[in-house]
Design a protein around this motif. Structure first.
Motif, mmCIF file in Angstrom:
data_model
loop_
_atom_site.group_PDB
_atom_site.id
_atom_site.type_symbol
_atom_site.label_atom_id
_atom_site.label_comp_id
_atom_site.label_asym_id
_atom_site.label_seq_id
_atom_site.Cartn_x
_atom_site.Cartn_y
_atom_site.Cartn_z
ATOM 1 N N GLU A 87 35.944 68.262 40.108
ATOM 2 C CA GLU A 87 36.031 68.392 38.729
ATOM 3 C C GLU A 87 36.414 66.979 38.295
ATOM 4 O O GLU A 87 35.785 66.749 37.080
ATOM 5 C CB GLU A 87 37.531 69.095 38.441
ATOM 6 C CG GLU A 87 38.764 68.934 39.244
ATOM 7 C CD GLU A 87 39.970 69.651 38.781
ATOM 8 O OE1 GLU A 87 39.634 70.817 38.149
ATOM 9 O OE2 GLU A 87 40.961 69.062 38.962
ATOM 10 N N ASP A 88 36.734 65.976 38.994
ATOM 11 C CA ASP A 88 36.867 64.581 38.644
ATOM 12 C C ASP A 88 35.389 64.091 38.379
ATOM 13 O O ASP A 88 35.185 63.361 37.455
ATOM 14 C CB ASP A 88 37.387 63.749 39.466
ATOM 15 C CG ASP A 88 39.133 64.170 39.670
ATOM 16 O OD1 ASP A 88 39.666 63.715 38.471
ATOM 17 O OD2 ASP A 88 39.850 64.359 40.739
ATOM 18 N N VAL A 143 32.554 65.838 37.857
ATOM 19 C CA VAL A 143 32.102 66.429 36.603
ATOM 20 C C VAL A 143 32.600 65.908 35.312
ATOM 21 O O VAL A 143 31.854 65.704 34.338
ATOM 22 C CB VAL A 143 32.256 68.167 36.522
ATOM 23 C CG1 VAL A 143 31.509 68.487 35.328
ATOM 24 C CG2 VAL A 143 31.558 68.653 37.752
ATOM 25 N N ALA A 144 33.742 65.476 35.230
ATOM 26 C CA ALA A 144 34.401 64.762 34.200
ATOM 27 C C ALA A 144 34.077 63.372 33.987
ATOM 28 O O ALA A 144 34.207 62.972 32.748
ATOM 29 C CB ALA A 144 35.802 64.899 34.463
ATOM 30 N N PHE A 145 33.543 62.943 34.783
ATOM 31 C CA PHE A 145 32.919 61.455 34.781
ATOM 32 C C PHE A 145 32.479 60.760 33.512
ATOM 33 O O PHE A 145 32.712 60.188 32.859
ATOM 34 C CB PHE A 145 32.540 60.848 35.863
ATOM 35 C CG PHE A 145 32.040 59.414 36.050
ATOM 36 C CD1 PHE A 145 33.036 58.453 36.391
ATOM 37 C CD2 PHE A 145 30.645 58.910 35.870
ATOM 38 C CE1 PHE A 145 32.738 57.006 36.116
ATOM 39 C CE2 PHE A 145 30.515 57.450 35.726
ATOM 40 C CZ PHE A 145 31.458 56.642 35.941
ATOM 41 N N LEU A 148 32.095 62.577 30.713
ATOM 42 C CA LEU A 148 33.139 63.042 29.518
ATOM 43 C C LEU A 148 33.929 62.117 29.341
ATOM 44 O O LEU A 148 34.023 61.473 28.158
ATOM 45 C CB LEU A 148 33.637 64.357 29.824
ATOM 46 C CG LEU A 148 32.756 65.497 30.020
ATOM 47 C CD1 LEU A 148 33.330 66.759 30.382
ATOM 48 C CD2 LEU A 148 31.672 65.665 28.882
ATOM 49 N N GLU A 149 34.569 61.265 30.387
ATOM 50 C CA GLU A 149 35.631 60.418 30.322
ATOM 51 C C GLU A 149 34.914 59.078 29.679
ATOM 52 O O GLU A 149 35.552 58.409 28.876
ATOM 53 C CB GLU A 149 36.046 60.023 31.748
ATOM 54 C CG GLU A 149 37.108 60.919 32.252
ATOM 55 C CD GLU A 149 37.332 60.585 33.728
ATOM 56 O OE1 GLU A 149 38.511 60.899 34.131
ATOM 57 O OE2 GLU A 149 36.659 59.855 34.358
ATOM 58 N N MET A 180 36.339 61.654 25.466
ATOM 59 C CA MET A 180 36.309 62.733 25.077
ATOM 60 C C MET A 180 37.956 63.281 25.445
ATOM 61 O O MET A 180 38.556 62.859 26.190
ATOM 62 C CB MET A 180 35.656 63.755 25.596
ATOM 63 C CG MET A 180 35.610 65.162 25.262
ATOM 64 S SD MET A 180 34.189 66.131 26.194
ATOM 65 C CE MET A 180 32.842 65.653 25.246
ATOM 66 N N PRO A 181 38.720 63.898 24.476
ATOM 67 C CA PRO A 181 39.743 64.253 24.661
ATOM 68 C C PRO A 181 40.009 65.271 25.773
ATOM 69 O O PRO A 181 39.359 65.938 25.968
ATOM 70 C CB PRO A 181 40.442 64.926 23.202
ATOM 71 C CG PRO A 181 39.353 64.662 22.287
ATOM 72 C CD PRO A 181 37.881 64.205 23.072
ATOM 73 N N TYR A 182 41.367 65.362 26.445
ATOM 74 C CA TYR A 182 41.523 66.030 27.514
ATOM 75 C C TYR A 182 41.149 67.367 27.510
ATOM 76 O O TYR A 182 40.465 68.201 28.313
ATOM 77 C CB TYR A 182 43.048 65.810 28.168
ATOM 78 C CG TYR A 182 43.407 66.716 29.344
ATOM 79 C CD1 TYR A 182 42.717 66.041 30.507
ATOM 80 C CD2 TYR A 182 43.984 67.872 29.207
ATOM 81 C CE1 TYR A 182 43.087 66.821 31.890
ATOM 82 C CE2 TYR A 182 44.488 68.403 30.280
ATOM 83 C CZ TYR A 182 43.982 67.933 31.608
ATOM 84 O OH TYR A 182 44.259 68.989 32.691
ATOM 85 N N VAL A 201 34.144 70.757 31.487
ATOM 86 C CA VAL A 201 34.062 70.848 32.926
ATOM 87 C C VAL A 201 34.100 72.196 33.553
ATOM 88 O O VAL A 201 33.048 72.532 34.319
ATOM 89 C CB VAL A 201 35.328 70.113 33.524
ATOM 90 C CG1 VAL A 201 35.290 70.050 35.011
ATOM 91 C CG2 VAL A 201 35.290 68.676 32.893
ATOM 92 N N TYR A 202 34.972 73.367 33.179
ATOM 93 C CA TYR A 202 34.845 74.341 33.714
ATOM 94 C C TYR A 202 33.728 75.188 33.356
ATOM 95 O O TYR A 202 33.204 75.903 34.290
ATOM 96 C CB TYR A 202 36.186 75.004 33.360
ATOM 97 C CG TYR A 202 37.449 74.524 34.412
ATOM 98 C CD1 TYR A 202 37.241 73.541 35.327
ATOM 99 C CD2 TYR A 202 38.678 74.525 33.775
ATOM 100 C CE1 TYR A 202 38.196 72.821 36.210
ATOM 101 C CE2 TYR A 202 39.845 73.791 34.398
ATOM 102 C CZ TYR A 202 39.532 73.051 35.368
ATOM 103 O OH TYR A 202 40.408 72.555 36.084
ATOM 104 N N MET A 232 37.532 68.051 27.290
ATOM 105 C CA MET A 232 36.950 67.852 28.717
ATOM 106 C C MET A 232 37.131 68.756 29.350
ATOM 107 O O MET A 232 36.126 69.393 30.445
ATOM 108 C CB MET A 232 37.716 66.677 29.141
ATOM 109 C CG MET A 232 36.802 65.758 29.712
ATOM 110 S SD MET A 232 37.231 64.060 29.983
ATOM 111 C CE MET A 232 39.158 63.762 30.075
ATOM 112 N N LYS A 233 38.246 69.305 29.616
ATOM 113 C CA LYS A 233 38.744 70.588 30.713
ATOM 114 C C LYS A 233 37.779 71.904 30.141
ATOM 115 O O LYS A 233 37.284 72.432 31.404
ATOM 116 C CB LYS A 233 40.376 70.994 30.504
ATOM 117 C CG LYS A 233 40.754 71.645 31.742
ATOM 118 C CD LYS A 233 42.208 71.741 31.474
ATOM 119 C CE LYS A 233 42.939 73.060 31.882
ATOM 120 N NZ LYS A 233 44.185 73.197 31.641
#
Lengths: 266, 287, 274
Positions: free
Chosen positions: C105-106, C108-110, C112-113, C117-119, C126-127, C122-123
């Motif tokens: 998940e980290d 995939v979030a890279f 977006l970070e 992007m707000p958390y 990612v999912y 992002m969540k």
């Protein structure tokens, strides 16, 4: 190489695994700090009891910790020797130029030895029970105040997390190249020091080449995935502070008080 | 000289850092005929590489022993006898080009022979022979290995193993990462050494087409055990069993089954290669 | 599929490139092609054909000496490349080196970070992306526990999270075993049909190329042919052909009366059955 325990993470469910990485880092650094205030053996007994208790809490076998010290034993003994040879005071057993072996020297050598081992044990406890990424996140958090001094905290932390991310790959790679050269008849740890050094060239050179290639590729990947240094980034990973984390810091305060008391006993 | 390989009750653990994987080999018994070509297949982590590594002592068995001709690998080997074993087993790792290190191709190929006590001039002769064996020529010898293309690097790395003049050649996915043509060339070379020089060959692979095309025998590994060891036709005959091991079948066989299902005509034999399938189709009059 | 041929999503015009300006040989010379929205184009070529250089140019890693590249309405240059990268995701060859995060998940979030992007948003992204490639169950796994094919799927999820219009696969199949290759291909086909993605895949895997709409063949830095798989496979003989084409050529060699062009598996069975 693969015997290095310090810096490795072992997944688990112990109390220490659950603690917030920031709490563990603060407590760990604090412990190393107060270590230098231990003046006498009762204080050392207290600190050792604490160390063993923490090691026990981690749920990792003691043997693993001992293995973690082994690769560093020469460094430790070297420091101890310096301490023994160049500290004067008390009864003198041997003297030659600036080199003396004295009572104080031996005593402080012994203390140094135990201090050193304790530092290794405690840092091993932290890394074994904390995911590397949580550790970098914690370092990131704790370094944040340094931003006012124009220190690139974000860049340092992302560099650190990527370095940690690729450690397993590097270890696998090293193991593989070592195996390959062994299969081609290299014998490690045999012959004179010079010969031993020579056997390392076929390991380090390919490793160096592959690491450079990897670094270039990773840099490209980061760039095309939109990473720009100095740009503001959000964070997907959230650390959560719990009551147990506060408790762990409270325990450290008790430990300090205990240490001060022990120092005054003798 | 052709050598027998015999595993008796071999069990082994694998250690990387603090993590020990128990029984990567679990009570393995195996006999490999001299001069045969054996493919080793199975899921990732089934113990295929370990099966090869234990043969030259890179993983030591905790129980049992491996006999290679008159040499043996067990838990209480001394290093000298291991060196004797390693001299006779050429081991080509996955992506072997990552082991290249010397300034010239020649020096890199000579590295193995020199380690095993061959004189310099003789080693250079061996390097020369080896570079031709892998389909390159002497003009490559003074070049830096790092200046070569991916496929050439792979060949040089394999030449470095062949120069040791091994009796047994073991390979871990020698074609991985190459383009299809480069891959077929490497595998054909390996097959030719097996056929012409009687070099006993064991090869880990995921590609069932390569198994069908090159191997005489197949070993299937699952959870550290050998669950199948027989000739290649017997292996591909039982479709259900192959599926139960989560393995694939060769393209020709897959297409044969599709044809048989769609047309209702069954072909006279199990086809493993495109040539066999073409012949069968002509024989039954479909083509 | 309706193609809007007047307004292609990628347009490569007269692109020439040489690594060393002093050398007289061009790595790529006068490359021209365009790709329509929703199209799947495979670019094939042997080692040294210039296909990885072309990939580098499309990514904005190399700058061509001549010609222009227009992607999603932007002409590619230093200023626009960040905008383009939001719209075009790239899957590289080595599954390990593109795994930046320490867990699925980290990773995939890279991307977006990087967009800050707000958390909460992002969540969700990612999912959603992990579900699209069927890797949601592995979201907490670290890369050492994944197979090469799974890592490539995570890499794709990392791109999908950015909701791109184009996926560029730079030899993304090379390091995978046959099973993972098939799984990845299925994932891509599903994504393409459900989400109207444009896919460019640079490859030497003919089975992968066979599932594309069009194939561009590169030879010595120039385009030697462009066409549907059917047209290209019957014409280009120095590539490892798909299985049915190999069978067709052998039957033809044995003097059988087979059609002169490439047949897909269904067509071949049909023909055998006639």
């Amino acid at each position: 190489m693969n015997k290095l325990i310090i810096g490795r993470y072992l997944p688990g469910t112990s109390l220490l695994h659950i603690l917030d990485a920031r709490a563990k880092l603060i407590a760990g650094f604090y412990f190393i700090f107060i270590l230098f205030f231990a003046e006498d053996w009762p204080a050392y007994i207290l600190l050792w009891s604490f160390t063993f208790w923490v090691m026990h809490l981690s749920g990792v076998h003691f043997k693993t910790y001992i293995r973690g010290v082994r690769p560093l034993i020469w460094l430790i003994l070297f420091t101890v020797c310096l301490q023994v040879l160049f500290t004067a005071g008390g009864e003198i057993y041997f003297e030659w130029g600036p080199v003396t072996i004295s009572q104080f020297g031996i005593v402080s050598g012994i203390y140094i030895f135990f201090r050193f081992v304790m530092i290794i044990f405690i840092s091993t406890v932290i890394t074994l029970t904390t995911k590397p990424i949580d550790l970098t996140e914690a370092i990131h958090f704790l370094l944040k105040p340094l931003r006012i001094f124009k220190i690139p905290v974000e860049e340092i932390s992302i560099m650190l997390s990527i370095a940690l991310r690729f450690i397993p790959n590097l270890l696998d790679e090293t193991q593989k190249i070592m195996d390959a050269q062994k299969a081609r008849g290299t014998e490690f740890g045999k012959g004179s020091l010079f010969q031993q050094m020579k056997t390392l060239v076929p390991i380090f050179l390919p490793l160096f080449v592959s690491s450079l290639n990897r670094a270039e590729e990773v840099a490209n990947v980061m760039e095309v995935r939109g990473y720009q240094p100095n740009a503001r980034r959000s964070s997907f990973r959230k650390l959560r502070w719990k009551w147990a984390d506060t408790l762990s810091l409270v325990i450290m305060i008790f430990l300090t008080v205990g240490l001060l008391i022990m120092n005054t006993i003798v | 000289m052709a050598m027998e390989i015999r595993y008796s009750n071999v069990s082994a653990d694998y250690q990387l850092g603090p993590i020990r994987t128990k029984n990567v080999l679990d009570d393995v018994n195996l006999f490999v005929k001299p001069s045969s070509f054996t493919a080793i297949v199975g899921q990732t982590g089934a113990g295929k590489s370990s099966l090869l590594k234990v043969m030259n002592g890179l993983i030591r068995p905790k129980q049992g022993e491996v006999k290679i001709g008159k040499y043996s690998v067990s838990s209480n080997n001394d290093p000298t006898s291991l060196k004797e074993v390693r001299k006779r087993i050429g081991m080509v790792f996955q992506f072997p080009e990552s082991q290249l290190f010397a300034e010239t191709v020649e020096k890199d190929i000579c590295f193995g022979p020199l380690n095993f006590g061959v004189g310099l001039s003789e080693a250079k002769e061996m390097a020369k022979t080896a570079i031709y064996q892998v389909g390159l020529d002497a003009s490559f010898l003074p070049k830096s290995p790092f200046s070569l293309s991916g496929g050439q690097k792979r060949r040089v790395a394999i030449a470095g193993i062949l120069a040791m003049k091994p009796d047994i050649l073991i390979l871990d996915e020698p074609g991985a990462g190459l383009d299809p043509i480069g891959k077929q060339e490497i595998l054909s070379l390996i097959a030719s050494w097996n056929k012409n020089n009687k070099l006993t060959t064991m090869m880990v692979t995921h590609e069932m087409d390569d198994v069908a095309k090159f191997a005489d025998d197949v070993i299937v590994m699952e959870k550290g055990k050998i669950v199948f060891h027989d000739d290649v036709r017997t292996f591909f005959a039982d479709l259900n069993q192959i599926q139960s091991w989560n393995l694939d079948i060769p393209e020709a066989r897959r297409f044969q089954l599709l044809i048989e299902e769609k047309t209702g005509v069954s072909l006279p034999k199990i086809c493993l290669t495109v040539e066999e399938l073409a012949d069968c189709l002509i024989e039954v009059g479909l083509a | 599929m309706v193609l809007d041929s007047t307004n292609p999503i990628i347009e490569v015009k007269d692109v020439s490139f040489r690594y060393d300006l002093r050398s007289s040989t061009e790595t790529l010379s006068s490359i021209n092609f365009s790709v329509q929205k929703g199209e799947w184009v495979a670019i094939i070529g042997n080692n040294g054909s210039g296909k990885s250089t072309l990939a580098g140019i499309l990514l904005g890693l190399y700058k061509p000496q001549f010609g222009s590249v227009t992607i999603a309405g932007y002409e590619l240059n230093e200023e626009t490349k960040w905008e383009i990268r939001k719209r075009m995701g790239i899957v590289f060859q080595n599954p390990d080196n593109q795994f930046i995060g320490s867990t699925v998940e980290d990773d995939v979030a890279f991307g977006l970070e990087n967009l800050n992007m707000p958390y909460e948003q992002m969540k969700m992204r990612v999912y959603e992306a992990l579900h699209m490639v069927d890797m949601y169950d592995y979201r907490h796994a670290d890369p050492t526990r994944l197979s090469g094919g799974q890592k490539q799927r995570v890499a794709i999820a990392g791109l999908l999270a950015l909701q791109p219009e184009i996926l560029l696969l730079d030899e993304a199949f090379v390091m995978l075993d046959p099973k993972s290759r098939k799984d990845l291909l299925k994932t891509l086909q599903k994504l393409k049909s459900r989400h109207q993605l444009t896919i460019i895949s640079i490859t030497h895997d003919m089975n992968e190329a066979a599932s594309s709409d069009r194939i561009i063949v590169l030879k010595n830095g120039t385009i030697s042919s462009i066409g549907t798989p059917k047209e290209v496979f019957s014409k280009e003989l120095d590539f490892e052909a798909p299985f049915t084409e190999k069978l067709r050529r052998i039957l033809q060699m044995k003097g059988r009366n087979v059609p002169n062009t490439y047949m897909s598996e269904e067509e071949m069975v049909e023909w055998l059955w006639k």
